[in-house]
Design a protein around this motif. Structure first.
Motif, PDB file in Angstrom:
ATOM      1  N   UNK A  27      37.313  48.626  22.945  1.00 24.50           N
ATOM      2  CA  UNK A  27      38.646  48.187  23.383  1.00 24.50           C
ATOM      3  C   UNK A  27      39.140  49.055  24.537  1.00 24.50           C
ATOM      4  N   UNK A  28      38.844  50.357  24.484  1.00 28.87           N
ATOM      5  CA  UNK A  28      39.217  51.250  25.586  1.00 28.87           C
ATOM      6  C   UNK A  28      38.572  50.779  26.887  1.00 28.87           C
ATOM      7  N   UNK A  29      37.303  50.426  26.852  1.00 29.44           N
ATOM      8  CA  UNK A  29      36.611  49.946  28.042  1.00 29.44           C
ATOM      9  C   UNK A  29      37.176  48.615  28.514  1.00 29.44           C
ATOM     10  N   UNK A  30      37.475  47.716  27.579  1.00 36.54           N
ATOM     11  CA  UNK A  30      38.009  46.406  27.943  1.00 36.54           C
ATOM     12  C   UNK A  30      39.383  46.534  28.608  1.00 36.54           C
ATOM     13  N   UNK A  31      40.262  47.314  28.024  1.00 34.47           N
ATOM     14  CA  UNK A  31      41.624  47.445  28.558  1.00 34.47           C
ATOM     15  C   UNK A  31      41.613  48.114  29.927  1.00 34.47           C
ATOM     16  N   UNK A  32      40.764  49.095  30.121  1.00 33.05           N
ATOM     17  CA  UNK A  32      40.685  49.735  31.442  1.00 33.05           C
ATOM     18  C   UNK A  32      40.096  48.786  32.485  1.00 33.05           C
ATOM     19  N   UNK A  33      39.184  47.914  32.071  1.00 33.36           N
ATOM     20  CA  UNK A  33      38.679  46.904  33.002  1.00 33.36           C
ATOM     21  C   UNK A  33      39.793  45.936  33.410  1.00 33.36           C
ATOM     22  N   UNK A  34      40.634  45.567  32.447  1.00 36.37           N
ATOM     23  CA  UNK A  34      41.754  44.682  32.761  1.00 36.37           C
ATOM     24  C   UNK A  34      42.749  45.367  33.699  1.00 36.37           C
ATOM     25  N   UNK A  35      43.053  46.636  33.438  1.00 41.13           N
ATOM     26  CA  UNK A  35      43.998  47.353  34.291  1.00 41.13           C
ATOM     27  C   UNK A  35      43.446  47.548  35.696  1.00 41.13           C
ATOM     28  N   UNK A  36      42.155  47.793  35.800  1.00 45.02           N
ATOM     29  CA  UNK A  36      41.566  47.981  37.129  1.00 45.02           C
ATOM     30  C   UNK A  36      41.565  46.662  37.916  1.00 45.02           C
ATOM     31  N   UNK A  37      41.260  45.564  37.258  1.00 42.37           N
ATOM     32  CA  UNK A  37      41.280  44.262  37.942  1.00 42.37           C
ATOM     33  C   UNK A  37      42.679  43.936  38.437  1.00 42.37           C
ATOM     34  N   UNK A  38      43.666  44.306  37.651  1.00 46.96           N
ATOM     35  CA  UNK A  38      45.045  44.069  38.062  1.00 46.96           C
ATOM     36  C   UNK A  38      45.432  44.967  39.236  1.00 46.96           C
ATOM     37  N   UNK A  39      44.979  46.210  39.223  1.00 48.77           N
ATOM     38  CA  UNK A  39      45.360  47.156  40.281  1.00 48.77           C
ATOM     39  C   UNK A  39      44.756  46.791  41.630  1.00 48.77           C
ATOM     40  N   UNK A  40      43.571  46.183  41.634  1.00 46.92           N
ATOM     41  CA  UNK A  40      42.923  45.795  42.893  1.00 46.92           C
ATOM     42  C   UNK A  40      43.216  44.341  43.261  1.00 46.92           C
ATOM     43  N   UNK A  41      43.985  43.635  42.408  1.00 48.99           N
ATOM     44  CA  UNK A  41      44.401  42.275  42.733  1.00 48.99           C
ATOM     45  C   UNK A  41      43.314  41.227  42.594  1.00 48.99           C
ATOM     46  N   UNK A  42      42.404  41.375  41.633  1.00 48.25           N
ATOM     47  CA  UNK A  42      41.335  40.405  41.413  1.00 48.25           C
ATOM     48  C   UNK A  42      41.647  39.607  40.153  1.00 48.25           C
ATOM     49  N   UNK A  43      42.301  38.471  40.345  1.00 50.18           N
ATOM     50  CA  UNK A  43      42.714  37.668  39.195  1.00 50.18           C
ATOM     51  C   UNK A  43      41.522  37.018  38.493  1.00 50.18           C
ATOM     52  N   UNK A  44      40.503  36.614  39.252  1.00 53.33           N
ATOM     53  CA  UNK A  44      39.315  36.000  38.634  1.00 53.33           C
ATOM     54  C   UNK A  44      38.617  36.988  37.708  1.00 53.33           C
ATOM     55  N   UNK A  45      38.499  38.216  38.169  1.00 55.33           N
ATOM     56  CA  UNK A  45      37.870  39.248  37.340  1.00 55.33           C
ATOM     57  C   UNK A  45      38.729  39.557  36.119  1.00 55.33           C
ATOM     58  N   UNK A  46      40.027  39.523  36.276  1.00 57.00           N
ATOM     59  CA  UNK A  46      40.943  39.750  35.149  1.00 57.00           C
ATOM     60  C   UNK A  46      40.752  38.668  34.085  1.00 57.00           C
ATOM     61  N   UNK A  47      40.706  37.414  34.508  1.00 58.71           N
ATOM     62  CA  UNK A  47      40.507  36.326  33.551  1.00 58.71           C
ATOM     63  C   UNK A  47      39.136  36.403  32.889  1.00 58.71           C
ATOM     64  N   UNK A  48      38.125  36.879  33.633  1.00 61.33           N
ATOM     65  CA  UNK A  48      36.785  37.045  33.046  1.00 61.33           C
ATOM     66  C   UNK A  48      36.810  38.069  31.913  1.00 61.33           C
ATOM     67  N   UNK A  49      37.529  39.158  32.096  1.00 66.59           N
ATOM     68  CA  UNK A  49      37.609  40.172  31.034  1.00 66.59           C
ATOM     69  C   UNK A  49      38.407  39.656  29.841  1.00 66.59           C
ATOM     70  N   UNK A  50      39.399  38.792  30.103  1.00 64.92           N
ATOM     71  CA  UNK A  50      40.119  38.181  28.989  1.00 64.92           C
ATOM     72  C   UNK A  50      39.180  37.308  28.156  1.00 64.92           C
ATOM     73  N   UNK A  51      38.296  36.570  28.798  1.00 68.85           N
ATOM     74  CA  UNK A  51      37.324  35.763  28.079  1.00 68.85           C
ATOM     75  C   UNK A  51      36.327  36.652  27.337  1.00 68.85           C
ATOM     76  N   UNK A  52      36.011  37.792  27.932  1.00 64.70           N
ATOM     77  CA  UNK A  52      35.067  38.713  27.280  1.00 64.70           C
ATOM     78  C   UNK A  52      35.645  39.287  25.989  1.00 64.70           C
TER      79      UNK A  52
END
Length: 453
Positions: A331-356
């Protein structure tokens, strides 16, 4: 330069019709309500151009002097001592209408004994964070006088219904107990950070009724609205701003993720409270390290730490804390991936991590967090596209809390609203986006309302 001019210059009196006698302008001090005043004396006189009653032009001594009347005015303080002015006002008699009138001055309003400079100074003091009693004590007036000036100035700061910025920000703050739920609504310009208005009730129906007072042509021009995750705002935006894109504030998204991660940390920590007390204290004391963004964790600098043996780095400590539970690490890895996608403005990558996140079985509150983000996925995509945020409103709300604390709270919402509008100088900033509504727009609005009815 006359003595009277020097005295007026010293007291900052602009009216040249007020004259001081250089030999008898200082009177004995007077005490009122346990306050000792320095008393000055002056005369207000001039030659009127016409009668104020009938309008007859003053020719051939048609308007003559007819006695005088004294009034005691407050002038503020000089060298930390309150000053009062005994002003003898000239009375005039008009021979044409046989009526009398008094001389007027810009120093004070008619039928008032508090000078206009004091009122202007109180209005400036109301912009700062301090109680109204402290303001009154500084200029030797009562708190009720300060409150009356607060209401008078607040009425002049009402927002115009003929302007709306293209980018809005919505938020709420705790105001007074009389308000529904004690929560009031505030909205501002997302670009210039100017407060537009404050509404007592944040309920959905009240907000819709409020925004529908604006012309439809103005509401149609709003492009974006930035909010937190308060769901009733969505219906307000859909009904009142048809062309606006919804933006979820990035701070609230990160806060939502950090709360879920912190709750999982506490749960893991409590499982080791009695079996492994040393590790329990590590998880308890180093909660900030867990919530720190993983791409900002230092892995090069080694130092000693009181909870660990030997030299360690931040990365080593985090890896050790995550080794206590496999789900905690994932969960720590997943949440940090979501925060990083948000910080760099990559919505597609953010949605991919939500599916993951659906690949594993998670705690109920972690799953609820992911479902909430999935619900607002479209708005989060807009958050990655636009750089607008509600950070300025959070700062404004913090100042409002300090303002309430300085006055030991407010019982009247209108007084609090007027104090906030004065503090942020609403009228001086509105001109940046004011645009008058044309006659064609008003006619189009009337036609649309008629069709809707």
């Amino acid at each position: 330069m006359t003595y009277s001019h020097i005295i007026r210059k010293t007291l900052n009196i602009k009216d040249k019709n007020i004259h001081f006698d250089p030999e008898h302008y200082i009177l004995p001090d007077e005490t009122l309500n346990k306050i000792t005043y320095k008393v000055l004396e002056a005369t207000l006189t001039y030659t009127p151009k016409a009668c104020e009653k009938c309008g007859t032009v003053n020719q051939n001594h048609l308007v003559i002097k007819n006695g005088r009347k004294s009034s005691l005015l407050k002038l503020g303080t000089v060298m930390f001592q309150p000053v009062r002015l005994r002003l003898w006002k000239q009375r005039f008699l008009c021979k044409a209408c046989n009526q009398t009138f008094m001389a007027k001055t810009s120093l004070v309003q008619p039928h008032c004994f508090i000078s206009n400079p004091i009122k202007s100074h109180i209005a400036l003091e109301l912009q700062t964070i301090q109680s109204m009693k402290a303001i009154g004590d500084r200029v030797a007036v009562s708190p009720h006088t300060v409150m009356r000036i607060l209401k008078t100035v607040g009425e002049t700061l009402e927002p115009t219904r003929h302007a709306l910025p293209e980018h809005l920000s919505f938020d709420e703050f705790k105001s007074v107990k009389e308000a529904a739920g004690a929560m009031s609504f505030i909205f501002s310009n997302s670009q210039t950070h100017d407060v537009i208005d404050i509404i007592e009730n944040r309920q959905q129906s009240r907000l819709i009724a409020y925004f529908q007072r604006y012309p439809y042509t103005l509401r149609k021009q709003v492009r974006t609205v930035t909010i937190d995750m308060y769901s009733p705002y969505i219906a307000v935006i859909e009904q009142c701003f048809p062309n606006a894109k919804l933006i979820i504030d990035r701070f609230h998204i990160v806060q939502h993720l950090n709360r879920a991660l912190n709750r999982l940390r506490i749960e893991v920590m409590n499982t080791h409270r009695y079996s492994r007390p040393t590790d329990y204290h590590k998880l308890k004391k180093q909660w900030k390290l867990i919530l720190k963004n993983s791409w900002k964790v230092d892995f090069e600098t080694f130092y000693t730490h009181r909870l660990y043996d030997g030299l360690v780095s931040q990365k080593i400590m985090i890896n050790y804390l995550l080794s206590f539970d496999e789900q905690f690490k994932w969960v720590y890895s997943l949440i940090n991936d979501l925060k990083y996608s948000l910080s760099v403005g990559k919505s597609t990558q953010f949605n991919h991590h939500l599916e993951r996140s659906k690949d594993r079985q998670l705690k109920r509150y972690i799953r609820t967090t992911m479902q909430t983000l999935e619900k607002y996925s479209g708005s989060i995509s807009n958050s990655c596209t636009y750089t607008l945020s509600n950070g300025h409103l959070e700062g404004i709300n913090n100042k409002i809390k300090t303002m309430k604390r300085s006055g030991y709270g407010y019982r009247n919402f209108r007084n609090l609203r007027a104090r906030i509008l004065i503090s942020f100088k609403l009228t001086e900033k509105q001109d940046q986006f004011i645009r008058p509504v044309t006659f064609e727009e008003e006619r189009e609005l009337a036609r649309q309302n008629q069709n809707a009815a």
